[in-house]
Design an enzyme around this catalytic site. Sequence first.
Site, PDB file in Angstrom:
ATOM      1  N   ARG A  51      -6.214   1.905 -49.387  1.00  0.00           N
ATOM      2  CA  ARG A  51      -5.243   2.992 -49.561  1.00  0.00           C
ATOM      3  C   ARG A  51      -3.836   2.455 -49.821  1.00  0.00           C
ATOM      4  O   ARG A  51      -3.361   1.561 -49.125  1.00  0.00           O
ATOM      5  CB  ARG A  51      -5.236   3.841 -48.291  1.00  0.00           C
ATOM      6  CG  ARG A  51      -4.283   5.006 -48.309  1.00  0.00           C
ATOM      7  CD  ARG A  51      -4.338   5.699 -46.960  1.00  0.00           C
ATOM      8  NE  ARG A  51      -3.889   4.805 -45.918  1.00  0.00           N
ATOM      9  CZ  ARG A  51      -2.711   4.885 -45.312  1.00  0.00           C
ATOM     10  NH1 ARG A  51      -1.856   5.836 -45.641  1.00  0.00           N
ATOM     11  NH2 ARG A  51      -2.378   4.037 -44.366  1.00  0.00           N
ATOM     12  N   ARG A  69      -2.042  -4.106 -48.898  1.00  0.00           N
ATOM     13  CA  ARG A  69      -2.161  -4.181 -47.440  1.00  0.00           C
ATOM     14  C   ARG A  69      -3.343  -5.026 -46.979  1.00  0.00           C
ATOM     15  O   ARG A  69      -3.258  -5.733 -45.977  1.00  0.00           O
ATOM     16  CB  ARG A  69      -2.272  -2.750 -46.892  1.00  0.00           C
ATOM     17  CG  ARG A  69      -2.198  -2.699 -45.399  1.00  0.00           C
ATOM     18  CD  ARG A  69      -2.129  -1.282 -44.914  1.00  0.00           C
ATOM     19  NE  ARG A  69      -0.816  -0.699 -45.142  1.00  0.00           N
ATOM     20  CZ  ARG A  69      -0.474   0.529 -44.781  1.00  0.00           C
ATOM     21  NH1 ARG A  69      -1.353   1.293 -44.172  1.00  0.00           N
ATOM     22  NH2 ARG A  69       0.726   1.007 -45.009  1.00  0.00           N
ATOM     23  N   HIS A 126      -6.146   0.958 -38.613  1.00  0.00           N
ATOM     24  CA  HIS A 126      -5.007   1.859 -38.824  1.00  0.00           C
ATOM     25  C   HIS A 126      -5.410   3.158 -39.515  1.00  0.00           C
ATOM     26  O   HIS A 126      -4.917   4.232 -39.180  1.00  0.00           O
ATOM     27  CB  HIS A 126      -3.966   1.114 -39.660  1.00  0.00           C
ATOM     28  CG  HIS A 126      -2.745   1.908 -39.998  1.00  0.00           C
ATOM     29  ND1 HIS A 126      -1.869   2.351 -39.032  1.00  0.00           N
ATOM     30  CD2 HIS A 126      -2.236   2.335 -41.190  1.00  0.00           C
ATOM     31  CE1 HIS A 126      -0.872   3.022 -39.616  1.00  0.00           C
ATOM     32  NE2 HIS A 126      -1.089   3.035 -40.929  1.00  0.00           N
ATOM     33  N   GLU A 169       7.385   0.362 -50.105  1.00  0.00           N
ATOM     34  CA  GLU A 169       6.271  -0.143 -49.288  1.00  0.00           C
ATOM     35  C   GLU A 169       5.340  -0.938 -50.178  1.00  0.00           C
ATOM     36  O   GLU A 169       5.433  -0.898 -51.413  1.00  0.00           O
ATOM     37  CB  GLU A 169       5.547   1.006 -48.571  1.00  0.00           C
ATOM     38  CG  GLU A 169       6.424   1.652 -47.498  1.00  0.00           C
ATOM     39  CD  GLU A 169       5.688   2.621 -46.592  1.00  0.00           C
ATOM     40  OE1 GLU A 169       4.447   2.704 -46.640  1.00  0.00           O
ATOM     41  OE2 GLU A 169       6.376   3.317 -45.830  1.00  0.00           O
ATOM     42  N   HIS A 213      -3.875  -2.479 -40.525  1.00  0.00           N
ATOM     43  CA  HIS A 213      -2.438  -2.631 -40.799  1.00  0.00           C
ATOM     44  C   HIS A 213      -2.024  -4.034 -40.361  1.00  0.00           C
ATOM     45  O   HIS A 213      -2.363  -4.462 -39.257  1.00  0.00           O
ATOM     46  CB  HIS A 213      -1.633  -1.580 -40.038  1.00  0.00           C
ATOM     47  CG  HIS A 213      -0.251  -1.388 -40.577  1.00  0.00           C
ATOM     48  ND1 HIS A 213       0.733  -2.353 -40.451  1.00  0.00           N
ATOM     49  CD2 HIS A 213       0.315  -0.360 -41.264  1.00  0.00           C
ATOM     50  CE1 HIS A 213       1.848  -1.913 -41.028  1.00  0.00           C
ATOM     51  NE2 HIS A 213       1.611  -0.702 -41.533  1.00  0.00           N
TER      52      HIS A 213
HETATM   53  C1  SIN Z   1       3.600   2.208 -42.367  1.00  0.00           C
HETATM   54  O1  SIN Z   1       4.633   2.835 -42.170  1.00  0.00           O
HETATM   55  O2  SIN Z   1       3.560   0.994 -42.471  1.00  0.00           O
HETATM   56  C2  SIN Z   1       2.327   2.943 -42.480  1.00  0.00           C
HETATM   57  C3  SIN Z   1       2.299   3.739 -43.697  1.00  0.00           C
HETATM   58  C4  SIN Z   1       0.905   4.166 -43.971  1.00  0.00           C
HETATM   59  O3  SIN Z   1      -0.017   3.759 -43.264  1.00  0.00           O
HETATM   60  O4  SIN Z   1       0.712   4.887 -44.936  1.00  0.00           O
END
Ligand code: SIN
Length: 529
Positions: free
Chosen positions: A374, A280, A339, A115, A234
Amino acid sequence: METLATERVIIVGAGLGALYAALALAPHPVLMISPDPLGEGASSAWAQGGVAAAMAAPDSPEAHAIDTIRAGAGTVDPEVAAAVTAAARRHILDLTDLGTPFDRTAEGGYVLSREAAHSMARVVRVKGDQAGAEIMRALALQVRAAPSIQVMEGVMASGLLVRDGRVAGVELMLAAGGASEPVRLEGPAVLLAGGGSGGLYAVTTNPPRICGQAIGLAARAGAVIADAEFVQFHPTAIDVGHDPAPLATEALRGEGAVLLNHAGIRFMAGAHPDAELAPRDVVARAVFAEGQAGRRPVLDTRAVLGGAILSSFPAVAQACLSAGIDPVTQPIPVAAAAHYHIGGAETDRHGRSSLPGLWVCGEASSTGLHGANRLASNGLLEALVYGCSCAADIASCLPSAAQAPEVSLPPLGAAPPPGPQLVRRLRLAMTAGAGVIRDAQGLRRALREIAAVEAAQPGCRPLLNMTATATLIVAAALLREESRGAHFRSDFPRPAAEIGTRSRMTLAEALAVRDEAVQASSIAAITQR
Ligand code: SIN
């Protein structure tokens, strides 16, 4: 108002931190207040990506902590990052023992997703995008089977009881149908684990009930709220006009999915060296900018996943299909959506808030782990680590009580729920004034709207919890005259320094900022006449 008493530890909320803490407290008797049926309605159950944890070499807790600190844009507490990342592996093993069916490799290792802003694949997952749902399912089964835990469903906390500066219990209302007259319940310790604030915004990925209630409870009781201005957006909520907006997990970009605009331009390629896997906040602002410019951003998974999206990411695929989009053949329209609330009730390493008698964990808390931005999938990890710490600390403060009678509430009379038009007005005001891009004028306008919404239904406790949290977010955003992580000010577009400071504010302080904004506007109106 009727007052009852219990020897049970009162846990407000039923997300991951709440369930994990309740199990860790056993055999100490617990009363869990769950507004929805257990395991449903909490943000944790909607988490797709998974839990970040350094499970094996070449990864390490140190590397995980470095990524957490780097993504956090100058305000992560390094000691907290070190402690949380060091505990991560133990909690994944514990969740495995408790029945979570994590995806495994042929050799028995954990399948790891990549991620954004992680230097390597590090997110343990379940069936691609089912981590939150499956972890919650496993823990809910354990909680239901635990004789020490009483689960009270369909009830919500509307206030905290404070006596001589100490939290002494909760005020409870019916959650179903909106509201009721409250009843007081006194108890030896209160653990607040009721989620974040996404529902304060018009576009959010959070379940409907997650709208600042928990942080509002702590704030109205006088707790210090830290980093309230840091609301994480998000970048890839599925933009099909649904409320809440379904999520397209960041793990899709980890697999190689790309962001395009309507002209087919891959706009992240030139925007950041890590392109779609940039931190993010960077990706969210880029997606927001494309949307604002009318260039309709989309997430294209076709080349990297093709038909495999149906089995590898079933929740995303189902959300698309139910909105008439076939992700195998079509790109997915996306928008930035509220989010995760990084800020919350300030806690120490034991999960203690600034008020004796009140512990907080999960998204309602602010531990210092997330800084200003975060790191993906550190949210569930923090809930696990602090749910466990809170349980240990609460247990150490209480005499051992092996049994306590179950609590039964008297019949509760109906009371008007927050007016839907007022809630809508509040959410629009937050999105317009305290959204992805902020400035002083918009923030002051939002403060005035919040004050007007609050005044339109005086004494409605659930609404007061929402407006308290909204006020804290906007006041803290107004006072932070810089851009840092998830908080971007177009009138102060740069960070004031590389290392930043965390904000700390009580509701009284935030209300003073709000009053000033209201008064300044009244004076301006008089002088213009
Ligand atoms: C996601 O799966 O994109 C969200 C993960 C997160 O918000 O920690």
